[in-house]
Design an enzyme around this catalytic site. Sequence first.
Site, PDB file in Angstrom:
ATOM      1  CG  HIS A  49      84.046  60.072 -76.915  1.00 33.93           C
ATOM      2  ND1 HIS A  49      82.977  60.074 -76.016  1.00 33.93           N
ATOM      3  CD2 HIS A  49      84.358  58.919 -76.686  1.00 33.93           C
ATOM      4  CE1 HIS A  49      82.903  58.971 -75.099  1.00 33.93           C
ATOM      5  NE2 HIS A  49      83.789  58.211 -75.618  1.00 33.93           N
ATOM      6  CG  HIS A  61      81.384  61.481 -80.958  1.00 34.83           C
ATOM      7  ND1 HIS A  61      81.544  60.251 -80.369  1.00 34.83           N
ATOM      8  CD2 HIS A  61      80.875  62.210 -79.946  1.00 34.83           C
ATOM      9  CE1 HIS A  61      81.143  60.168 -79.027  1.00 34.83           C
ATOM     10  NE2 HIS A  61      80.748  61.426 -78.815  1.00 34.83           N
ATOM     11  CG  ASP A  63      80.518  64.174 -76.733  1.00 39.65           C
ATOM     12  OD1 ASP A  63      79.527  63.783 -77.227  1.00 39.65           O
ATOM     13  OD2 ASP A  63      81.643  63.318 -76.443  1.00 39.65           O
ATOM     14  CE  LYS A 209      89.187  83.865 -53.415  1.00 43.19           C
ATOM     15  NZ  LYS A 209      89.450  85.070 -53.669  1.00 43.19           N
ATOM     16  CG  ASP A 211      91.948  90.933 -50.795  1.00 42.64           C
ATOM     17  OD1 ASP A 211      91.154  90.771 -51.870  1.00 42.64           O
ATOM     18  OD2 ASP A 211      91.712  91.547 -49.749  1.00 42.64           O
ATOM     19  CD  GLU A 357      89.483  87.287 -50.853  1.00 44.43           C
ATOM     20  OE1 GLU A 357      88.335  87.406 -51.486  1.00 44.43           O
ATOM     21  OE2 GLU A 357      90.817  87.540 -51.454  1.00 44.43           O
TER      22      GLU A 357
END
Length: 503
Positions: A49, A61, A63, A209, A211, A357
């Site tokens: 950051h 710094h 995180d 998706k 399978d 799926e």
Amino acid sequence: MPARPRGRQEDPLAEYRAKRDPERTAEPVPPAGSPLPEGNDDTFVVQEHHTPRGATGERVHWDLRLERDGVLKSWAVPKGPPTERGPSRLAVPTEDHPLEYASFSGTIAAGEYGGGHVTIWDAGRYATEKWDDRHIIVTFDGRRLAGRYAMFPVGDGAWNIRKLDATQPPAAVAADDDRAAVEVPLPMLATAGELPPAAEDDRWGYEFKWDGVRAVAAVHGGELGLTSRKGTDITVRYPELAALPAALAGHDAVVDGEIVAMDPHGRPDFGALQNRMHRTGPEVPRLAAAKPVTYLVFDLLAWDGEDLLDTPYAERRRRLDALGIAGHRWVSTPWFQGDGSGVGTGVLAASEENGLEGVVAKRLASPYRPGLRSPDWRKIKTFRTQSVVVGGWRPGQGRRAGTIGSLLVGVPDDAGGLVYVGHVGTGFSDSDLRELQRTLTTRTTSPFHGTLPRDITRDAQWVEPDLVGEVAYSVRTAENRLRHPVWRGVREDLEPDDVVVEP
């Protein structure tokens, strides 16, 4: 920073929201009242950051954020987490962050809380050894953080972090030419959820998706390597994919995809894949010839040494499409970009119509975060499945006499115990039952927590809870039992700790 007890607070993100204006900050700000994601408490991220300081300078710094109960427990580490064993470093607790923050990188507008530039310094998975108010001990598996770490309070609200061992992350494979080989990442994972609302449809892409078994394929110097979801080398199991490098015409690449076995109608058949998932012996070529698999490619992670992990998903997909990867045993899969008209709903309907799926929705701007289960990827199922841990079996009758009649299965709870969710006695082939009989390890006591039905325990044979399988089912009962479960097969790509309750 007191460790929050297992379980959900009313709104653990209230402080986070109070510090941010969702109209001005680029950070994810989930609406108040929205449910927290269900995860595995195994994701970590370290963000670098940079914030302005004076006219020309800046402050830097890091995180550290650990997934816990649907949020990211967070610490600001001024000098960064240590990568070598040695002195402790200061770690200042900050407010819980939403899980979506694990993939955030970008610029926070000046004048906003934390204004400045954020990048991903490291991300991956971690395992918890201890977590209470006085000690957190975890093991990281990242690109920069690896091995055991301890975190503990030191007074006045501050904590320290210290590396406990000498473990180092695996080095990238050295290339033998002027194109450096890119380290093969663990696959990025999706969270279970619902389709994005219609108002956000144009920010998402949609894929079917598949399978099968997840695999990252790395091609370097004309050689193919396949890596499983757990990081295991599975190249030898699928020799029919060995010609993939030729399709890249001499280029190096790392791609993500799914290995599937197709049924006679051209649809993925997870059951047909069972006899291939663990085979490594001399029988493999015969099995590959009799029932070859197909590699469905859906992401491009590196090309000729160029790391594309921070490239937005939409651009990675366009570059993958431009390659035209297609062959007898591999193909790049279709994807559909939302346009505000509800494309995701249409893709989900098409998935259901074709017996697939479900759908994976992917935020167009999302980077690829290895090993991370991120809400930037959402899986939406068209039928119910549940990964389960096998804890016992009951003897069969009739033609199954002398062998397994049904499996007793459970799902781990938040405390690490195994909760019984039902018994499954259908979906097995004779070879499945023989293989299970050889695989399961007998024990004398039940591995399940709580009381099981008496008719189950009367003749139950208990086993060590180290085998993961998958079942399809109709509904869950009020007691959280699975109605009419059907065995779909062993999930060698999952460990028992990976199993969570799926919607």
